[in-house]
Design an enzyme around this catalytic site. Sequence first.
Site, PDB file in Angstrom:
ATOM      1  N   HIS A  62     -10.270 -27.935 -38.440  1.00 39.81           N
ATOM      2  CA  HIS A  62     -11.005 -26.922 -37.668  1.00 39.81           C
ATOM      3  C   HIS A  62     -12.164 -27.569 -36.928  1.00 39.81           C
ATOM      4  CE1 HIS A  62      -9.557 -23.645 -40.481  1.00 39.81           C
ATOM      5  NE2 HIS A  62      -9.534 -24.656 -41.304  1.00 39.81           N
ATOM      6  N   TYR A  63     -12.639 -26.903 -35.869  1.00 44.64           N
ATOM      7  CA  TYR A  63     -13.999 -27.210 -35.409  1.00 44.64           C
ATOM      8  C   TYR A  63     -14.897 -26.046 -35.790  1.00 44.64           C
ATOM      9  CZ  TYR A  63     -12.990 -24.735 -30.893  1.00 44.64           C
ATOM     10  OH  TYR A  63     -12.647 -23.839 -29.917  1.00 44.64           O
ATOM     11  N   THR A  64     -16.209 -26.369 -35.955  1.00 47.27           N
ATOM     12  CA  THR A  64     -17.108 -25.333 -36.467  1.00 47.27           C
ATOM     13  C   THR A  64     -17.579 -24.369 -35.382  1.00 47.27           C
ATOM     14  OG1 THR A  64     -19.002 -26.778 -36.091  1.00 47.27           O
ATOM     15  CG2 THR A  64     -18.009 -26.810 -38.296  1.00 47.27           C
ATOM     16  N   GLU A 126     -13.686 -28.818 -41.844  1.00 47.48           N
ATOM     17  CA  GLU A 126     -14.405 -28.313 -40.675  1.00 47.48           C
ATOM     18  C   GLU A 126     -15.121 -29.487 -40.016  1.00 47.48           C
ATOM     19  OE1 GLU A 126     -14.727 -25.450 -39.117  1.00 47.48           O
ATOM     20  OE2 GLU A 126     -14.064 -23.876 -40.512  1.00 47.48           O
ATOM     21  N   HIS A 174      -5.974 -25.284 -37.053  1.00 46.64           N
ATOM     22  CA  HIS A 174      -6.074 -23.844 -37.277  1.00 46.64           C
ATOM     23  C   HIS A 174      -5.237 -23.091 -36.239  1.00 46.64           C
ATOM     24  CE1 HIS A 174      -9.074 -20.518 -38.733  1.00 46.64           C
ATOM     25  NE2 HIS A 174      -7.856 -20.332 -39.165  1.00 46.64           N
ATOM     26  N   ASP A 184      -8.978 -23.533 -32.393  1.00 40.26           N
ATOM     27  CA  ASP A 184      -9.524 -24.791 -32.898  1.00 40.26           C
ATOM     28  C   ASP A 184      -8.446 -25.579 -33.619  1.00 40.26           C
ATOM     29  OD1 ASP A 184      -9.800 -22.670 -34.965  1.00 40.26           O
ATOM     30  OD2 ASP A 184     -10.789 -24.194 -36.168  1.00 40.26           O
TER      31      ASP A 184
HETATM   32 ZN    ZN Z   1     -10.808 -22.720 -37.780  1.00 40.73          ZN
END
Ligand code: ZN
Length: 283
Positions: A62-64, A126, A174, A184
């Site tokens: 994921h990216y935050t 993340e 994700h 993401d």
């Molecule tokens: Zn995510």
Amino acid sequence: MHFSPSLRFLHGHPSRRLGARAGLGLLLAALALLAGCAFGPVIDTRYSAQGQDSRVLFLILHYTDENLEDSIRILTRQQVSSHYLLSDETPPRIYRLVDESRRAWHAGDSFWKGHANLNASSIGIEIVNAGGKRQPDGGIAFAPYPPAQIDELVKLVKDIVARHQIQPSRILGHSDIAPQRKIDPGALFPWKRLADEGLIPWPDAAQVAKARAGFEGRVPPVAWFQKALAQHGFRVPTDGVLDEPTRRVIAAFQMKYRPARYDGQPDAETAALLEVLNAPARP
Ligand SMILES: [Zn+2]
């Protein structure tokens, strides 16, 4: 390994100070606690079964969409969480927020190749990154990932994959497992770098070029794409209609394997990428 220093301490110092009886009682109580049998059943662990594997089947990236400070606050004080948080500090730092033996809440409603609700069967990472910002022309401007951050990510992914024997096709974004809700880690996430590290499958360029030539001017119908995307792993409609949910899934696939254009439009190159990726592995 943790037993001996405490036992030596209990055996050496307190018994002399408290007297032999008190010392023995303390020692027995400590032994019972250390053995974990003070209030529970006694477990004999001398046998170990061959038939076992990790409960962790997937690794989800994921990216935050937030800076580091806000990412830490959100991931530790709200319902959403992840096992690891990879920062954008210099050098990048890996924070562990949830033990790998426990479930983190990062995937939400999710699906891949027959598996649903992947929180229970995945480890989530993340990555601190500013994410995608919607532009006036309708496009999305993604924030790049610094190479040092990806170097650290590769180390972490390799470590997790080795310990849980996660299959390459189960290292996902994700956007792969929730394409209707999530984009993401975005179009600038370097999936190819992970492929070059041997971590994820990647379609052979020569095979893609050959397949693409065959599809040029003869782009398959939407139902073909839906079937191929489902075979790849996505949850996708099967109605043969190029509706919004189908376009989102096509865009998620393109974002990963053809990030130069992820408009969700079926085309010859997307068909070729899908065909090569779905082809059975050659002996
Ligand atoms: Zn995510």
